[in-house]
Each structure stands twice: as C-alpha cells, then as structure tokens.
Design a protein around this motif. Sequence first.
Motif, PDB file in Angstrom:
ATOM      1  N   ASN A 263       5.280  -4.944   1.396  1.00 56.95           N
ATOM      2  CA  ASN A 263       6.536  -4.457   1.950  1.00 56.95           C
ATOM      3  C   ASN A 263       6.481  -4.634   3.463  1.00 56.95           C
ATOM      4  O   ASN A 263       5.618  -4.050   4.120  1.00 56.95           O
ATOM      5  CB  ASN A 263       6.740  -2.988   1.581  1.00 56.95           C
ATOM      6  CG  ASN A 263       8.083  -2.441   2.023  1.00 56.95           C
ATOM      7  OD1 ASN A 263       8.716  -2.987   2.914  1.00 56.95           O
ATOM      8  ND2 ASN A 263       8.492  -1.360   1.397  1.00 56.95           N
TER       9      ASN A 263
ATOM     10  N   ASP B 122       6.115  -1.524   5.699  1.00 58.09           N
ATOM     11  CA  ASP B 122       4.901  -0.708   5.674  1.00 58.09           C
ATOM     12  C   ASP B 122       4.058  -0.967   6.908  1.00 58.09           C
ATOM     13  O   ASP B 122       3.858  -2.112   7.317  1.00 58.09           O
ATOM     14  CB  ASP B 122       4.046  -1.035   4.449  1.00 58.09           C
ATOM     15  CG  ASP B 122       4.614  -0.461   3.167  1.00 58.09           C
ATOM     16  OD1 ASP B 122       5.552   0.350   3.242  1.00 58.09           O
ATOM     17  OD2 ASP B 122       4.105  -0.826   2.092  1.00 58.09           O
TER      18      ASP B 122
ATOM     19  N   PHE C 166      -1.600   1.529   7.718  1.00 56.77           N
ATOM     20  CA  PHE C 166      -2.175   2.557   6.847  1.00 56.77           C
ATOM     21  C   PHE C 166      -1.377   2.725   5.561  1.00 56.77           C
ATOM     22  O   PHE C 166      -1.950   2.870   4.488  1.00 56.77           O
ATOM     23  CB  PHE C 166      -2.292   3.898   7.590  1.00 56.77           C
ATOM     24  CG  PHE C 166      -3.355   3.859   8.648  1.00 56.77           C
ATOM     25  CD1 PHE C 166      -4.694   3.783   8.316  1.00 56.77           C
ATOM     26  CD2 PHE C 166      -3.013   3.858   9.989  1.00 56.77           C
ATOM     27  CE1 PHE C 166      -5.679   3.720   9.278  1.00 56.77           C
ATOM     28  CE2 PHE C 166      -3.982   3.801  10.970  1.00 56.77           C
ATOM     29  CZ  PHE C 166      -5.323   3.735  10.611  1.00 56.77           C
ATOM     30  N   LYS C 167      -0.066   2.676   5.658  1.00 57.76           N
ATOM     31  CA  LYS C 167       0.755   2.797   4.455  1.00 57.76           C
ATOM     32  C   LYS C 167       0.503   1.604   3.525  1.00 57.76           C
ATOM     33  O   LYS C 167       0.426   1.760   2.304  1.00 57.76           O
ATOM     34  CB  LYS C 167       2.235   2.891   4.825  1.00 57.76           C
ATOM     35  CG  LYS C 167       3.120   3.257   3.665  1.00 57.76           C
ATOM     36  CD  LYS C 167       4.535   3.531   4.107  1.00 57.76           C
ATOM     37  CE  LYS C 167       5.399   3.927   2.923  1.00 57.76           C
ATOM     38  NZ  LYS C 167       6.787   4.149   3.299  1.00 57.76           N
ATOM     39  N   GLY C 168       0.340   0.433   4.094  1.00 62.18           N
ATOM     40  CA  GLY C 168       0.034  -0.752   3.302  1.00 62.18           C
ATOM     41  C   GLY C 168      -1.305  -0.636   2.598  1.00 62.18           C
ATOM     42  O   GLY C 168      -1.445  -1.027   1.439  1.00 62.18           O
ATOM     43  N   ARG C 169      -2.316  -0.068   3.290  1.00 60.88           N
ATOM     44  CA  ARG C 169      -3.629   0.113   2.673  1.00 60.88           C
ATOM     45  C   ARG C 169      -3.556   1.140   1.538  1.00 60.88           C
ATOM     46  O   ARG C 169      -4.182   0.972   0.497  1.00 60.88           O
ATOM     47  CB  ARG C 169      -4.671   0.586   3.686  1.00 60.88           C
ATOM     48  CG  ARG C 169      -4.954  -0.338   4.862  1.00 60.88           C
ATOM     49  CD  ARG C 169      -5.444  -1.757   4.570  1.00 60.88           C
ATOM     50  NE  ARG C 169      -4.581  -2.651   3.843  1.00 60.88           N
ATOM     51  CZ  ARG C 169      -3.526  -3.336   4.341  1.00 60.88           C
ATOM     52  NH1 ARG C 169      -3.176  -3.225   5.600  1.00 60.88           N
ATOM     53  NH2 ARG C 169      -2.806  -4.138   3.587  1.00 60.88           N
ATOM     54  N   LEU C 170      -2.787   2.205   1.755  1.00 62.79           N
ATOM     55  CA  LEU C 170      -2.632   3.214   0.699  1.00 62.79           C
ATOM     56  C   LEU C 170      -1.953   2.620  -0.532  1.00 62.79           C
ATOM     57  O   LEU C 170      -2.338   2.919  -1.664  1.00 62.79           O
ATOM     58  CB  LEU C 170      -1.849   4.425   1.204  1.00 62.79           C
ATOM     59  CG  LEU C 170      -2.591   5.330   2.176  1.00 62.79           C
ATOM     60  CD1 LEU C 170      -1.665   6.415   2.716  1.00 62.79           C
ATOM     61  CD2 LEU C 170      -3.804   5.964   1.499  1.00 62.79           C
ATOM     62  N   ARG C 171      -0.966   1.761  -0.312  1.00 71.53           N
ATOM     63  CA  ARG C 171      -0.310   1.090  -1.444  1.00 71.53           C
ATOM     64  C   ARG C 171      -1.303   0.186  -2.167  1.00 71.53           C
ATOM     65  O   ARG C 171      -1.316   0.126  -3.396  1.00 71.53           O
ATOM     66  CB  ARG C 171       0.895   0.270  -0.969  1.00 71.53           C
ATOM     67  CG  ARG C 171       2.121   1.105  -0.652  1.00 71.53           C
ATOM     68  CD  ARG C 171       3.244   0.271  -0.031  1.00 71.53           C
ATOM     69  NE  ARG C 171       3.529  -0.971  -0.714  1.00 71.53           N
ATOM     70  CZ  ARG C 171       4.487  -1.132  -1.635  1.00 71.53           C
ATOM     71  NH1 ARG C 171       5.243  -0.106  -1.966  1.00 71.53           N
ATOM     72  NH2 ARG C 171       4.691  -2.306  -2.190  1.00 71.53           N
TER      73      ARG C 171
ATOM     74  N   LYS D 289      -3.485   2.282  -4.293  1.00 74.43           N
ATOM     75  CA  LYS D 289      -2.715   2.726  -5.466  1.00 74.43           C
ATOM     76  C   LYS D 289      -2.698   1.629  -6.533  1.00 74.43           C
ATOM     77  O   LYS D 289      -2.913   1.901  -7.716  1.00 74.43           O
ATOM     78  CB  LYS D 289      -1.293   3.094  -5.046  1.00 74.43           C
ATOM     79  CG  LYS D 289      -0.393   3.509  -6.173  1.00 74.43           C
ATOM     80  CD  LYS D 289       1.008   3.806  -5.650  1.00 74.43           C
ATOM     81  CE  LYS D 289       2.022   3.586  -6.744  1.00 74.43           C
ATOM     82  NZ  LYS D 289       3.382   3.585  -6.259  1.00 74.43           N
TER      83      LYS D 289
END
Length: 126
Positions: A3, A6, A9-14, A17
């Motif tokens: 995305n 993102d 950090f948000k990209g790593r969390l995705r 997941k």
Amino acid sequence: MKNPNDGFFKGRLRSVKFALKGMWLLLTTEDSIKVQSSIALLVTLMGFYFSISITEWMIQFLVIGLVLVAEALNTAIEKVADFIHPDYHEKIGFIKDIAAGAPAFAAFFSLIIAGIIYIPKIIAIF
C-alpha cells in the motif's frame, strides 16, 4: 500487496500479519507441515527430558526451522504449479518432484543430527 500510503513501520506490521497468516494456513491445511510440526514438538520435549546443551538446542531448532521452511517452500511451489497447469503435465510433475526433494533432504539430515544428539543419551540410559 504494498500500500503506497503505508509508512515504513505500518508496512512492516502488514508484512508480519501476512507472514503469520501464511504460517497459520500451512499449519491448518497442509498435512506435511502438521506431521513435521508434531515431530518438532516431540523432539523439543525430548530435549527437555534429556537436558540437551545450549549448542544442541541451537542445532535442533535450526534443523527444525530448515525442515519447516523446506516443507513450506515445497508447498508453495506445488500450489503455483497446480495453479498454472491443473492437469497432469510431465514438466510440471518433474518440477514438483524436484521441489519435494528439498524437504526430503532436510528431513534426512535432520534424522542424522537427531541421531548424533539423542543416540548417546538413549544408550546412556541402558
């Protein structure tokens, strides 16, 4: 899929997941992973019973990881091959056979390592 909105950090969390979802799918749908995970649990319990050394623990977990990764990659290759060509095809069969060889190699050498770790401990009991 990445995305563009993102941040790092948000990209790593995705990504984590998705990785956890993949692990869950493997553990809940693939018989080979279920068998290998059960064996991993058994040898982990054996490690506690026989009080294996830190080095033996590291080698044991490294080998467990190697077998599970090989099984996962084999499954992914087989799924892609089946998606590309669902009917029997000689070349797809060849590719799938080679892919199946990877976890077989890993399992064979894991048995050798298990023997090196546990046979002397089992003999010492008798």
